[in-house]
Design a protein around this motif. Structure first.
Motif, PDB file in Angstrom:
ATOM      1  N   SER A 146       0.821  -1.213   0.000  1.00 15.08           N
ATOM      2  CA  SER A 146       0.000   0.000   0.000  1.00 15.08           C
ATOM      3  C   SER A 146       0.855   1.264   0.000  1.00 15.08           C
ATOM      4  CB  SER A 146      -0.950   0.006   1.198  1.00 15.08           C
ATOM      5  OG  SER A 146      -0.241   0.275   2.397  1.00 15.08           O
ATOM      6  N   GLY A 147       2.177   1.094   0.042  1.00 14.22           N
ATOM      7  CA  GLY A 147       3.057   2.241  -0.075  1.00 14.22           C
ATOM      8  C   GLY A 147       3.689   2.720   1.212  1.00 14.22           C
ATOM      9  N   LEU A 148       3.394   2.082   2.333  1.00 20.97           N
ATOM     10  CA  LEU A 148       4.020   2.500   3.581  1.00 20.97           C
ATOM     11  C   LEU A 148       5.489   2.092   3.577  1.00 20.97           C
ATOM     12  CD1 LEU A 148       0.991   2.695   4.439  1.00 20.97           C
ATOM     13  CD2 LEU A 148       1.761   2.091   6.713  1.00 20.97           C
ATOM     14  N   THR A 170       3.117   9.296  18.557  1.00 22.38           N
ATOM     15  CA  THR A 170       4.133  10.354  18.674  1.00 22.38           C
ATOM     16  C   THR A 170       3.931  11.379  17.560  1.00 22.38           C
ATOM     17  OG1 THR A 170       5.737   9.261  17.236  1.00 22.38           O
ATOM     18  CG2 THR A 170       5.787   8.665  19.581  1.00 22.38           C
ATOM     19  N   PRO A 171       4.416  12.589  17.752  1.00 22.23           N
ATOM     20  CA  PRO A 171       4.325  13.587  16.687  1.00 22.23           C
ATOM     21  C   PRO A 171       5.023  13.114  15.400  1.00 22.23           C
ATOM     22  CG  PRO A 171       4.903  14.647  18.758  1.00 22.23           C
ATOM     23  CD  PRO A 171       4.947  13.164  18.995  1.00 22.23           C
ATOM     24  N   SER A 212       0.433  11.316   8.217  1.00 24.38           N
ATOM     25  CA  SER A 212      -0.203  12.437   7.519  1.00 24.38           C
ATOM     26  C   SER A 212       0.420  12.641   6.137  1.00 24.38           C
ATOM     27  CB  SER A 212      -0.082  13.702   8.363  1.00 24.38           C
ATOM     28  OG  SER A 212      -0.705  14.775   7.713  1.00 24.38           O
ATOM     29  N   ALA A 213       1.740  12.577   6.070  1.00 23.19           N
ATOM     30  CA  ALA A 213       2.422  12.734   4.775  1.00 23.19           C
ATOM     31  C   ALA A 213       2.046  11.598   3.829  1.00 23.19           C
ATOM     32  CB  ALA A 213       3.931  12.780   4.981  1.00 23.19           C
ATOM     33  N   ILE A 240      -1.065   9.437  -0.880  1.00 21.28           N
ATOM     34  CA  ILE A 240      -2.148   8.596  -1.399  1.00 21.28           C
ATOM     35  C   ILE A 240      -3.164   9.462  -2.134  1.00 21.28           C
ATOM     36  CG2 ILE A 240      -4.156   7.201  -0.733  1.00 21.28           C
ATOM     37  CD1 ILE A 240      -2.439   6.009   1.512  1.00 21.28           C
ATOM     38  N   GLN A 241      -3.545  10.590  -1.531  1.00 22.32           N
ATOM     39  CA  GLN A 241      -4.522  11.473  -2.160  1.00 22.32           C
ATOM     40  C   GLN A 241      -3.997  12.012  -3.483  1.00 22.32           C
ATOM     41  OE1 GLN A 241      -7.801  11.967  -1.052  1.00 22.32           O
ATOM     42  NE2 GLN A 241      -7.857  12.625  -3.180  1.00 22.32           N
TER      43      GLN A 241
END
Length: 128
Positions: free
Chosen positions: A55-57, A83-84, A91-92, A97-98
């Protein structure tokens, strides 16, 4: 089970299984003679890792969330453990993906428009 059996059961080459261990994604026990020993859960873990990679992770992202996966549908990561850095990675990845979805949708629309122009009867390619 030994690494060869895990490879046969998952379809993942032993070289990649060793790489997953180097990346701290798999944690086999060691027998007295130094052989890797995997338990039954390793089959599911390898399948999960493969799905996440597909899936690209990245392995870094997988390492952060793998302990909290209960299966392909759910991440059980308590908010206080996020964690941040992990949040920023996820988020990135969502943004990437979008962007791929947007690009695919644009390409789909362009191809559909082309087909509609050259085959106005259906807008779809003719099959034999």
């Amino acid at each position: 089970m030994k690494i060869g059996e895990l490879s046969r059961r998952t379809g993942v080459p032993t070289r990649l299984l060793r790489y997953y261990e180097e990346q701290d994604l798999l944690h086999p026990a060691r027998t007295g003679n130094g052989y890797r020993a995997y338990d039954e859960a390793a089959v599911r873990d390898v399948q999960q890792i493969r799905g996440l990679l597909d899936s690209g992770l990245t392995t870094e992202m997988i390492r952060a969330i793998l302990p909290y996966l209960s299966g392909p549908e759910e991440i059980l990561l308590p908010p206080e453990h996020l964690t941040p850095q992990t949040a920023a990675l996820l988020s990135a990845h969502i943004d990437r993906i979008q962007a791929r979805i947007d690009c695919l949708a644009c390409n789909r629309d362009r191809l559909s428009a082309y087909l509609a122009a050259v085959r106005p009867d259906t807008g779809r390619p003719q099959t034999s």
